[in-house]
Motif scaffolding. Structure first.
Motif, PDB file in Angstrom:
ATOM      1  N   GLY A 153       0.804  -1.210   0.000  1.00  0.00           N
ATOM      2  CA  GLY A 153       0.000   0.000   0.000  1.00  0.00           C
ATOM      3  C   GLY A 153       0.839   1.263   0.000  1.00  0.00           C
ATOM      4  N   VAL A 154       1.926   1.265   0.758  1.00  0.00           N
ATOM      5  CA  VAL A 154       2.799   2.438   0.813  1.00  0.00           C
ATOM      6  C   VAL A 154       3.445   2.687  -0.548  1.00  0.00           C
ATOM      7  N   ILE A 155       3.838   1.609  -1.230  1.00  0.00           N
ATOM      8  CA  ILE A 155       4.406   1.745  -2.574  1.00  0.00           C
ATOM      9  C   ILE A 155       3.407   2.433  -3.502  1.00  0.00           C
ATOM     10  N   ARG A 156       2.153   2.002  -3.440  1.00  0.00           N
ATOM     11  CA  ARG A 156       1.119   2.586  -4.302  1.00  0.00           C
ATOM     12  C   ARG A 156       0.865   4.057  -3.937  1.00  0.00           C
ATOM     13  N   LEU A 157       0.881   4.361  -2.646  1.00  0.00           N
ATOM     14  CA  LEU A 157       0.658   5.745  -2.213  1.00  0.00           C
ATOM     15  C   LEU A 157       1.777   6.670  -2.681  1.00  0.00           C
ATOM     16  N   HIS A 158       3.017   6.192  -2.592  1.00  0.00           N
ATOM     17  CA  HIS A 158       4.139   7.016  -3.052  1.00  0.00           C
ATOM     18  C   HIS A 158       4.002   7.314  -4.548  1.00  0.00           C
ATOM     19  N   GLN A 159       3.535   6.336  -5.310  1.00  0.00           N
ATOM     20  CA  GLN A 159       3.351   6.562  -6.738  1.00  0.00           C
ATOM     21  C   GLN A 159       2.236   7.579  -6.991  1.00  0.00           C
ATOM     22  N   MET A 160       1.159   7.471  -6.210  1.00  0.00           N
ATOM     23  CA  MET A 160       0.075   8.456  -6.329  1.00  0.00           C
ATOM     24  C   MET A 160       0.586   9.864  -6.025  1.00  0.00           C
ATOM     25  N   ALA A 161       1.380   9.960  -4.966  1.00  0.00           N
ATOM     26  CA  ALA A 161       1.924  11.274  -4.593  1.00  0.00           C
ATOM     27  C   ALA A 161       2.874  11.796  -5.668  1.00  0.00           C
ATOM     28  N   LEU A 162       3.699  10.907  -6.222  1.00  0.00           N
ATOM     29  CA  LEU A 162       4.646  11.298  -7.265  1.00  0.00           C
ATOM     30  C   LEU A 162       3.926  11.855  -8.488  1.00  0.00           C
ATOM     31  N   GLU A 163       2.772  11.281  -8.802  1.00  0.00           N
ATOM     32  CA  GLU A 163       2.005  11.718  -9.964  1.00  0.00           C
ATOM     33  C   GLU A 163       1.057  12.875  -9.644  1.00  0.00           C
ATOM     34  N   GLY A 164       1.070  13.330  -8.394  1.00  0.00           N
ATOM     35  CA  GLY A 164       0.205  14.440  -8.005  1.00  0.00           C
ATOM     36  C   GLY A 164      -1.256  14.054  -7.872  1.00  0.00           C
ATOM     37  N   ALA A 165      -1.519  12.763  -7.709  1.00  0.00           N
ATOM     38  CA  ALA A 165      -2.904  12.283  -7.656  1.00  0.00           C
ATOM     39  C   ALA A 165      -3.465  12.226  -6.242  1.00  0.00           C
ATOM     40  N   LEU A 166      -2.601  12.135  -5.242  1.00  0.00           N
ATOM     41  CA  LEU A 166      -3.065  11.974  -3.857  1.00  0.00           C
ATOM     42  C   LEU A 166      -3.710  13.263  -3.372  1.00  0.00           C
ATOM     43  N   ARG A 167      -4.930  13.146  -2.823  1.00  0.00           N
ATOM     44  CA  ARG A 167      -5.724  14.332  -2.495  1.00  0.00           C
ATOM     45  C   ARG A 167      -5.742  14.682  -0.999  1.00  0.00           C
ATOM     46  N   PHE A 168      -5.222  13.822  -0.164  1.00  0.00           N
ATOM     47  CA  PHE A 168      -5.197  14.116   1.272  1.00  0.00           C
ATOM     48  C   PHE A 168      -3.983  13.417   1.892  1.00  0.00           C
ATOM     49  N   PRO A 169      -3.542  13.855   3.071  1.00  0.00           N
ATOM     50  CA  PRO A 169      -2.354  13.261   3.696  1.00  0.00           C
ATOM     51  C   PRO A 169      -2.587  11.821   4.129  1.00  0.00           C
ATOM     52  N   MET A 170      -1.594  10.970   3.853  1.00  0.00           N
ATOM     53  CA  MET A 170      -1.611   9.585   4.299  1.00  0.00           C
ATOM     54  C   MET A 170      -0.336   9.317   5.093  1.00  0.00           C
ATOM     55  N   VAL A 171      -0.474   8.560   6.161  1.00  0.00           N
ATOM     56  CA  VAL A 171       0.663   8.241   7.027  1.00  0.00           C
ATOM     57  C   VAL A 171       1.062   6.784   6.808  1.00  0.00           C
ATOM     58  N   ALA A 172       2.346   6.559   6.572  1.00  0.00           N
ATOM     59  CA  ALA A 172       2.868   5.213   6.318  1.00  0.00           C
ATOM     60  C   ALA A 172       3.143   4.512   7.650  1.00  0.00           C
ATOM     61  N   VAL A 173       2.083   4.018   8.273  1.00  0.00           N
ATOM     62  CA  VAL A 173       2.241   3.304   9.547  1.00  0.00           C
ATOM     63  C   VAL A 173       3.123   2.076   9.356  1.00  0.00           C
ATOM     64  N   ASN A 174       3.088   1.502   8.149  1.00  0.00           N
ATOM     65  CA  ASN A 174       3.929   0.338   7.851  1.00  0.00           C
ATOM     66  C   ASN A 174       5.404   0.603   8.119  1.00  0.00           C
ATOM     67  N   ASP A 175       5.837   1.860   7.995  1.00  0.00           N
ATOM     68  CA  ASP A 175       7.261   2.153   8.032  1.00  0.00           C
ATOM     69  C   ASP A 175       7.808   2.403   9.433  1.00  0.00           C
ATOM     70  N   THR A 176       6.984   2.324  10.453  1.00  0.00           N
ATOM     71  CA  THR A 176       7.512   2.448  11.812  1.00  0.00           C
ATOM     72  C   THR A 176       8.304   1.192  12.158  1.00  0.00           C
ATOM     73  N   ASP A 177       9.310   1.349  13.020  1.00  0.00           N
ATOM     74  CA  ASP A 177      10.103   0.182  13.429  1.00  0.00           C
ATOM     75  C   ASP A 177       9.242  -0.851  14.135  1.00  0.00           C
ATOM     76  N   THR A 178       8.308  -0.400  14.978  1.00  0.00           N
ATOM     77  CA  THR A 178       7.487  -1.357  15.715  1.00  0.00           C
ATOM     78  C   THR A 178       6.467  -2.048  14.830  1.00  0.00           C
ATOM     79  N   LYS A 179       6.347  -1.592  13.576  1.00  0.00           N
ATOM     80  CA  LYS A 179       5.493  -2.305  12.636  1.00  0.00           C
ATOM     81  C   LYS A 179       6.325  -3.165  11.711  1.00  0.00           C
ATOM     82  N   HIS A 180       7.161  -2.541  10.861  1.00  0.00           N
ATOM     83  CA  HIS A 180       7.829  -3.370   9.855  1.00  0.00           C
ATOM     84  C   HIS A 180       8.912  -4.267  10.438  1.00  0.00           C
ATOM     85  N   MET A 181       9.576  -3.822  11.498  1.00  0.00           N
ATOM     86  CA  MET A 181      10.628  -4.670  12.073  1.00  0.00           C
ATOM     87  C   MET A 181      10.046  -5.894  12.774  1.00  0.00           C
TER      88      MET A 181
END
Length: 417
Positions: A153-181
């Motif tokens: 999901g984070v990969i897809r969101l970054h692509q949306m943001a790169l293309e200027g398509a994302l319309r509201f802020p999203m937080v990458a909870v996946n990327d916290t150490d207590t999540k992905h680690m």
């Protein structure tokens, strides 16, 4: 109005939810805090997540904080109908999920959750956010912000943001150490192998297990497969991750070579066609195919179907594809997430941290959303640290703290060696 399979299953669902809750002390503490502070009072939350007992703990925590919650399933094969029933009947959530529903039902449920007009959205794979930005743009105006908890999901969101398509802020909870680690490494590592063993009753000791991808999920899989006595081969496209795998003692090969001698194949990349037609064509008889990436595209199931002359359901969540030359390849969970379709997903003790991150991030977003632009943001470090601190305390583990002199030393550039 919820859409679930059988509300009479609620009693069994409550028992299972309460069992999972015993292993989720951090989320319990946050729920108690939320009940007093009410950081989400009056807010509507729409979530697209696995409808499991652990997720129920998060939903109850958000409700304790004052939110009304609508939940759609992020994977029809992981939906627990008794959990859905309990959430509706006993805990007052709106749930749109039925185990085994088809693609049309899956997206209908996402639309139903969105029709509640959410202020915050929680996603697991970006399908809910994607639907908002494609089919339901009429509802974007009410959404203040959201969270995403998967690598895919984070990969897809970054692509949306790169293309200027994302319309509201999203937080990458996946990327916290207590999540992905911990979630990705320890949770995925254990639960994926659990799903494979439940689906096949195979002995992993002595087998060659090929793991596609050496991110946190792949690392956890490789470590645990080796611990069970398997010979582990890693495939990668990233030179740094491939080097990491090699220096940890794992064999590193291209999939084209690994395909010839692997016994069990596990994909965990977030990309498509990682196991493709040319790989299937050279696999040995009896090879087992399992996916631990979010979507059912990592193994080219269509190519497998085209190669097969017969398909048999040999065990629950295990389909045997008989090829023209007589070889048999066994696909688990229809190529979907094997740990949730063939087992129960991550242990509750792991999801305790992931969902604690989600809950605290939602509380932060309730006020911080106004200061964030429409981009992908990281969880504040203090939230990650707080979750780890609470988890250590629940395990009765103590750690050192810095002295005043040490603090001064770390924050000064004037002190020499």
């Amino acid at each position: 109005m919820s859409d679930i399979a059988d509300e009479s299953l609620a009693y069994e669902g409550v028992k299972r939810i309460e069992w999972a809750d015993r292993a989720m002390p951090v989320l319990r503490q946050i729920r108690e805090r939320f009940a007093v502070e009410r950081p989400l009072a009056g807010m509507r939350v729409a979530a697209c997540m696995h409808v499991t007992t652990e997720t129920a703990g998060l939903i109850r925590t958000l409700q304790a904080g004052g939110a009304s919650v609508a939940l759609a399933a992020s994977n029809p094969l992981s939906t627990q109908d008794d959990t859905a029933a309990a959430l509706v009947r006993e805990y007052g959530a709106e749930v749109f999920a039925r185990a085994g529903t088809d693609r049309e039902g899956y997206y209908r449920h996402i639309h139903q959750a969105l029709e509640t007009g959410p202020d915050l959205v929680l996603d697991d794979g970006c399908d809910l956010v994607n639907t908002l930005h494609t089919d339901r743009t009429d509802l974007i105006g009410t959404v203040r912000a959201g969270c995403e908890q998967t690598t895919t999901g984070v990969i897809r969101l970054h692509q949306m943001a790169l293309e200027g398509a994302l319309r509201f802020p999203m937080v990458a909870v996946n990327d916290t150490d207590t999540k992905h680690m911990f979630d990705n490494r320890y949770g995925t590592g254990q639960s994926t192998l659990d799903g494979i063993v439940r689906a096949t009753n195979t002995l992993l000791a002595g087998k060659t297990v090929v793991i596609a991808g050496f991110g946190y999920c792949g690392r956890g899989l490789a470590e645990r497969a080796r611990g069970l006595g398997a010979r582990v081969v890693v495939t990668e496209i990233d030179p740094v991750k491939a080097l990491d795998a090699a220096l940890q003692g794992f064999a590193v090969q291209p999939m084209a070579r690994a395909a010839e001698h692997g016994d069990v194949f596990i994909t965990a990349t977030g990309n498509r066609d990682v196991v493709a037609a040319e790989h299937l064509a050279v696999m040995k008889d009896g090879a087992i195919l399992a996916n631990s990436g979010h979507f059912d595209v990592e193994i080219d199931v269509r190519a497998l179907q085209d190669l097969a002359v017969e398909v048999h359901r040999v065990r629950p969540q295990a389909d045997e594809y008989v090829l023209a030359d007589g070889r048999r390849l066994v696909l688990l969970a229809e190529g979907r997430l094997v740990n949730l379709a063939a087992a129960e997903g991550h242990p509750a003790a792991v999801m305790d941290m992931s969902f604690a991150d989600q809950a605290l991030t939602c509380a932060w977003l309730a006020t911080a959303h106004a200061t964030l632009d429409a981009a992908v943001h990281q969880v504040p470090k203090e939230i990650d640290t707080e979750v780890a601190r609470l988890k250590l305390a629940s395990m009765t583990i103590e750690i050192d703290t810095l002295t005043a002199e040490q603090e001064e030393y770390l924050h000064s550039w004037r002190l020499g060696s």
